[in-house]
Design a protein around this motif. Structure first.
Motif, mmCIF file in Angstrom:
data_model
loop_
_atom_site.group_PDB
_atom_site.id
_atom_site.type_symbol
_atom_site.label_atom_id
_atom_site.label_comp_id
_atom_site.label_asym_id
_atom_site.label_seq_id
_atom_site.Cartn_x
_atom_site.Cartn_y
_atom_site.Cartn_z
ATOM 1 N N PHE A 6 40.729 65.446 5.658
ATOM 2 C CA PHE A 6 41.654 65.861 6.719
ATOM 3 C C PHE A 6 43.091 65.917 6.214
ATOM 4 O O PHE A 6 43.859 66.786 6.618
ATOM 5 N N THR A 7 43.458 65.004 5.330
ATOM 6 C CA THR A 7 44.809 65.030 4.758
ATOM 7 C C THR A 7 45.036 66.312 3.971
ATOM 8 O O THR A 7 46.079 66.971 4.107
ATOM 9 N N SER A 8 44.041 66.691 3.150
ATOM 10 C CA SER A 8 44.144 67.927 2.374
ATOM 11 C C SER A 8 44.159 69.147 3.297
ATOM 12 O O SER A 8 44.899 70.109 3.049
ATOM 13 N N GLY A 94 47.072 63.823 12.736
ATOM 14 C CA GLY A 94 45.941 62.907 12.700
ATOM 15 C C GLY A 94 44.827 63.363 13.610
ATOM 16 O O GLY A 94 44.724 64.550 13.941
ATOM 17 N N PRO A 95 43.997 62.429 14.055
ATOM 18 C CA PRO A 95 42.843 62.809 14.892
ATOM 19 C C PRO A 95 43.223 63.310 16.279
ATOM 20 O O PRO A 95 42.447 64.020 16.907
ATOM 21 N N ALA A 101 48.910 69.304 17.129
ATOM 22 C CA ALA A 101 49.394 70.640 17.484
ATOM 23 C C ALA A 101 50.906 70.620 17.685
ATOM 24 O O ALA A 101 51.617 71.542 17.253
ATOM 25 N N ALA A 102 51.411 69.560 18.331
ATOM 26 C CA ALA A 102 52.854 69.441 18.558
ATOM 27 C C ALA A 102 53.604 69.339 17.229
ATOM 28 O O ALA A 102 54.639 69.999 17.035
ATOM 29 N N LEU A 227 58.934 58.233 9.250
ATOM 30 C CA LEU A 227 59.345 56.821 9.351
ATOM 31 C C LEU A 227 59.074 56.266 10.744
ATOM 32 O O LEU A 227 58.641 55.109 10.894
ATOM 33 N N LEU A 228 59.302 57.102 11.772
ATOM 34 C CA LEU A 228 59.026 56.660 13.139
ATOM 35 C C LEU A 228 57.538 56.424 13.351
ATOM 36 O O LEU A 228 57.138 55.446 14.003
ATOM 37 N N LYS A 229 56.715 57.317 12.824
ATOM 38 C CA LYS A 229 55.282 57.170 13.019
ATOM 39 C C LYS A 229 54.760 55.895 12.368
ATOM 40 O O LYS A 229 53.845 55.243 12.891
#
Length: 233
Positions: A6-8, A94-95, A101-102, A227-229
């Motif tokens: 998923f990262t790729s 992420g999931p 989408a945002a 950084l916020l995430k």
């Protein structure tokens, strides 16, 4: 293994969207239609590019940073924005389908605005609408009286900077939207990091040339969102 996939995947989608957004920003700035002609072409020799030249990042590396036909240098803005956008997408998405989408909308918007400002030193305010999904996916804005007062003071300061020409109108509009969507405190980090990135850009540009600020602010906003995430700030 699934996380790596998923990262790729998100990285690849981010680079593709960045490639499209950078093209749209450049074409809109030159009063062209973003989707006509449908295929990209070299700005110097106007020869239509082949599929392998359009591969994000790799197309630039394969050609050695120069057009395959006329050997004119390709602006490093394109591969750099693709790399940064892909990295931001891989770290932010992420999931959660809604948040992903945002973030894709925001990343695409940032590249488009940065492209517009980098090549033509202005932005269209309507493009800032693409940053408003941040209000729903950062979950960081806390509308207490203290935060509202601090945000108002920051916006007043930004307005004074615009009126005194220390800050461009487009830069002020960008930071106004950022303050509204992620809050005053993270916006201070965006201003600080954006100024640092722009300072690095000035080292590669003539002193008399007008320096675009939005590319630095866009890169800074992407970093601040990461950084916020991770709850680092």
């Amino acid at each position: 293994m699934l996380i790596l996939f998923f990262t790729s995947y998100y990285f690849l989608i981010g680079t593709v969207l960045a490639s499209f957004a950078a093209l749209c920003g450049q074409r809109i700035g030159s009063q062209q239609c973003p989707w006509a002609p449908p295929r990209s072409y070299c700005d110097a020799c106007h020869i239509r590019l082949r599929w392998w030249q359009l591969i994000p990042i790799l197309g630039y590396l394969i050609q050695g940073g120069h057009c395959h036909y006329c050997r004119q240098p390709i602006p490093v803005f394109f591969p750099l924005s693709e790399l940064l956008a892909g990295t931001a997408a891989a770290l932010l998405c992420g999931p959660g389908l809604g948040d992903s989408a945002a973030f894709f909308i925001v990343i695409t918007t940032l590249v488009g605005l940065a492209s517009n400002d980098f090549f033509y030193q202005f932005i269209y305010p309507v493009g800032l609408l693409g940053l408003f999904p941040l209000f729903f996916c950062t979950h960081h804005q806390n509308w207490t009286w203290e935060n509202m007062i601090a945000s108002a003071l920051l916006l007043l300061f930004l307005a004074c900077c615009c009126l005194t020409s220390y800050l461009g109108i487009g830069d002020g509009e960008f930071l106004l939207v950022v303050t509204f969507t992620i809050g005053w405190y993270p916006t201070l980090y965006v201003i600080m990091l954006g100024s640092f990135f722009t300072l690095l850009l000035t080292l590669r540009m003539p002193i008399k040339e007008k320096i675009p600020f939005i590319p630095g602010l866009a890169a800074a906003l992407a970093m601040v969102l990461i950084l916020l995430k991770n709850e680092i700030i």
